[in-house]
Design a protein around this motif. Structure first.
Motif, PDB file in Angstrom:
ATOM      1  N   ILE A 181      88.972  50.420  43.791  1.00 16.25           N
ATOM      2  CA  ILE A 181      87.548  50.069  43.830  1.00 16.25           C
ATOM      3  C   ILE A 181      87.273  48.872  42.924  1.00 16.25           C
ATOM      4  N   ARG A 182      88.067  48.712  41.882  1.00 21.71           N
ATOM      5  CA  ARG A 182      87.891  47.553  40.995  1.00 21.71           C
ATOM      6  C   ARG A 182      88.205  46.258  41.738  1.00 21.71           C
ATOM      7  N   ARG A 183      89.184  46.309  42.636  1.00 28.66           N
ATOM      8  CA  ARG A 183      89.516  45.112  43.427  1.00 28.66           C
ATOM      9  C   ARG A 183      88.378  44.731  44.371  1.00 28.66           C
ATOM     10  N   VAL A 184      87.518  45.702  44.688  1.00 27.17           N
ATOM     11  CA  VAL A 184      86.366  45.432  45.551  1.00 27.17           C
ATOM     12  C   VAL A 184      85.187  44.908  44.729  1.00 27.17           C
ATOM     13  N   LEU A 185      85.002  45.459  43.533  1.00 27.55           N
ATOM     14  CA  LEU A 185      83.785  45.200  42.769  1.00 27.55           C
ATOM     15  C   LEU A 185      83.715  43.771  42.236  1.00 27.55           C
ATOM     16  N   TRP A 186      84.803  43.243  41.742  1.00 30.80           N
ATOM     17  CA  TRP A 186      84.739  41.894  41.161  1.00 30.80           C
ATOM     18  C   TRP A 186      84.353  40.832  42.188  1.00 30.80           C
ATOM     19  N   PRO A 187      84.983  40.796  43.374  1.00 30.73           N
ATOM     20  CA  PRO A 187      84.496  39.829  44.380  1.00 30.73           C
ATOM     21  C   PRO A 187      83.092  40.143  44.879  1.00 30.73           C
ATOM     22  N   GLU A 188      82.698  41.431  44.878  1.00 32.64           N
ATOM     23  CA  GLU A 188      81.330  41.785  45.265  1.00 32.64           C
ATOM     24  C   GLU A 188      80.331  41.192  44.278  1.00 32.64           C
ATOM     25  N   ARG A 189      80.655  41.277  43.006  1.00 27.17           N
ATOM     26  CA  ARG A 189      79.786  40.676  41.985  1.00 27.17           C
ATOM     27  C   ARG A 189      79.690  39.165  42.183  1.00 27.17           C
ATOM     28  N   ASP A 190      80.832  38.526  42.440  1.00 22.59           N
ATOM     29  CA  ASP A 190      80.831  37.075  42.655  1.00 22.59           C
ATOM     30  C   ASP A 190      80.022  36.711  43.898  1.00 22.59           C
ATOM     31  N   LYS A 191      80.107  37.539  44.936  1.00 25.73           N
ATOM     32  CA  LYS A 191      79.356  37.264  46.166  1.00 25.73           C
ATOM     33  C   LYS A 191      77.848  37.297  45.901  1.00 25.73           C
ATOM     34  N   LEU A 192      77.385  38.328  45.185  1.00 25.90           N
ATOM     35  CA  LEU A 192      75.961  38.429  44.877  1.00 25.90           C
ATOM     36  C   LEU A 192      75.507  37.265  44.012  1.00 25.90           C
ATOM     37  N   ASN A 193      76.364  36.858  43.099  1.00 27.68           N
ATOM     38  CA  ASN A 193      76.024  35.702  42.266  1.00 27.68           C
ATOM     39  C   ASN A 193      75.923  34.438  43.110  1.00 27.68           C
ATOM     40  N   ASP A 194      76.805  34.291  44.094  1.00 27.55           N
ATOM     41  CA  ASP A 194      76.746  33.131  44.996  1.00 27.55           C
ATOM     42  C   ASP A 194      75.466  33.150  45.830  1.00 27.55           C
ATOM     43  N   ILE A 195      75.028  34.343  46.253  1.00 28.92           N
ATOM     44  CA  ILE A 195      73.776  34.431  47.013  1.00 28.92           C
ATOM     45  C   ILE A 195      72.600  33.989  46.153  1.00 28.92           C
ATOM     46  N   LEU A 196      72.603  34.407  44.887  1.00 33.16           N
ATOM     47  CA  LEU A 196      71.512  34.016  43.983  1.00 33.16           C
ATOM     48  C   LEU A 196      71.464  32.505  43.786  1.00 33.16           C
ATOM     49  N   ARG A 197      72.615  31.855  43.805  1.00 30.97           N
ATOM     50  CA  ARG A 197      72.684  30.407  43.588  1.00 30.97           C
ATOM     51  C   ARG A 197      72.617  29.608  44.888  1.00 30.97           C
ATOM     52  N   SER A 198      72.550  30.333  46.014  1.00 28.79           N
ATOM     53  CA  SER A 198      72.593  29.664  47.307  1.00 28.79           C
ATOM     54  C   SER A 198      71.273  28.917  47.599  1.00 28.79           C
ATOM     55  N   ASP A 199      71.420  27.815  48.304  1.00 25.75           N
ATOM     56  CA  ASP A 199      70.253  27.048  48.767  1.00 25.75           C
ATOM     57  C   ASP A 199      69.985  27.290  50.247  1.00 25.75           C
ATOM     58  N   SER A 200      70.580  28.325  50.807  1.00 26.01           N
ATOM     59  CA  SER A 200      70.409  28.603  52.234  1.00 26.01           C
ATOM     60  C   SER A 200      68.934  28.882  52.540  1.00 26.01           C
ATOM     61  N   PRO A 201      68.379  28.229  53.562  1.00 29.94           N
ATOM     62  CA  PRO A 201      66.974  28.474  53.918  1.00 29.94           C
ATOM     63  C   PRO A 201      66.751  29.865  54.524  1.00 29.94           C
TER      64      PRO A 201
END
Length: 372
Positions: free
Chosen positions: A229-249
């Protein structure tokens, strides 16, 4: 074998592409399930669910911007399905490859006209095995496509919220729906970790009551699951961080506000995983220490017994040599041989001396605290 021993994380054998194969190759597993497609059409006061045989003409359906659409696809055994996605919706073949190759790590990618995201959905199936399934998202202006390899999932609460129109689910748009699905997947991790935490508590109780080797096996099973589950959580955290920084309309500011909450949950889960890993390591070390102490106690008893009998064996060995004082044939006296061999009451005196030595040793060991 206990229930905890039987339970283990389900390991899937993924079919990897051959080295040098063409990128963007859609893979259809021969054992893939037949697609089950549902179309959810809703707005604040409208909610409709339709089961589709295929997605032909889906581009014309979602062209109506007055509604939000959720197209849920379960099962990949249909090459035509992915042809329509590529030709009618202009979804890149690299995205379609990632959808069908269900070993992707959580991520988000932005394309012209849509965003592509992946989450890992963990839940216990009917056999009480942990299923690690991929959920793929294709986010458009007013539509969300989700893709799952199997029929089972943990998304029923979102479907119920859509049905009763609770909260912002019908008014938040397609990006809010994607957030809601990701959030419930993350929240499911809390339940799984809570279950493993209870197992570790039970294992700790067994350590104090009656430790055996099954404690080590069960602890290692939980630890292995935590690593997964740790192998899942770290990229999940990075994904959410990327969404927060995204400029997607397609991702609204309102959705990003809720994504921050999901990001916080992900951080909390990571902390829980690290804590449970430490507890599992502690349980393992405690078990090994208990076994080592038990072995030390056994060796201590054996050492005490050996220490008592060594001088007694020495005395018995000396008088077992039978070097007589007098030659039985010639009658010659042998001065350097045993004078006590024919002494009256010699056996009794020897036993008394040996008993005194044993008692003195026992008193000595008792005063040293060896019998505690």
């Amino acid at each position: 074998m206990t229930k905890q021993q039987k339970r283990r994380q389900k390991h899937k054998h993924y079919s990897l592409p051959e080295a040098g194969s063409s990128p963007g190759l859609v893979y259809i597993d021969p054992n893939a399930l037949k697609p089950v497609i549902k179309l959810y059409k809703y707005r604040e006061s409208v909610y409709e669910v339709t089961e589709l045989e295929n997605i032909n003409g889906i581009d014309r359906i979602i062209a109506d911007k007055s509604f939000t659409y959720w197209v849920e696809v379960k099962g990949f055994n249909s090459p035509e399905l992915f042809d329509v996605l590529n030709t009618a919706l202009k979804i890149n073949k690299l995205v379609l490859e990632d959808i069908t190759r269900t070993y992707q790590r959580p991520k988000i990618e932005e394309y012209e006209g849509y965003d592509f995201a992946v989450s890992r959905m963990l839940h216990f199936d009917e056999n009480d095995d942990l299923d690690n399934a991929q959920v793929s998202f294709v986010l458009m202006d007013n539509a969300l496509f989700t893709f799952q390899e199997g029929y089972q999932d943990c998304l029923d609460p979102i479907r119920n919220r859509l049905k009763i129109g609770k909260g912002n689910i019908r008014t938040g748009g397609s990006s809010y729906l994607m957030y809601a699905l990701m959030d419930i997947i993350i929240d499911k991790y809390f339940q799984i970790l809570g279950r493993w935490g209870e197992e570790l508590d039970t294992i700790e109780d067994r350590l104090f009551e009656k430790p055996d080797r099954t404690v080590m096996y069960d602890t290692q099973m939980v630890k292995r699951s935590l690593i997964g589950i740790r192998r899942v959580l770290w990229p999940e955290r990075d994904k959410l961080n990327d969404i927060l920084r995204s400029d997607s309309p397609r991702i609204t500011d309102q959705t990003k506000m809720y994504i921050k909450d999901a990001y916080d949950h992900c951080i909390q889960i990571i902390d829980i995983v690290e804590s449970l890993k430490e507890i599992s390591v502690t349980n393992m070390d405690m078990y090994l220490s208990i076994i080592s102490n038990r072995m030390n106690e056994v060796m201590k008893v054996l050492t005490i017994m050996s220490s008592i009998f060594i001088p007694l064996t020495f005395i018995a060995g000396i008088y077992g040599m039978n070097f007589t004082r007098e030659d039985p044939v010639t009658g010659k006296v042998l001065p350097l041989n045993m004078p006590e061999l024919y002494q009256e009451h010699g056996y009794l005196y020897t036993m008394i001396v040996m008993g005194v030595i044993a008692v003195v040793q026992i008193i000595f060991f008792w005063r040293k605290g060896w019998f505690k």
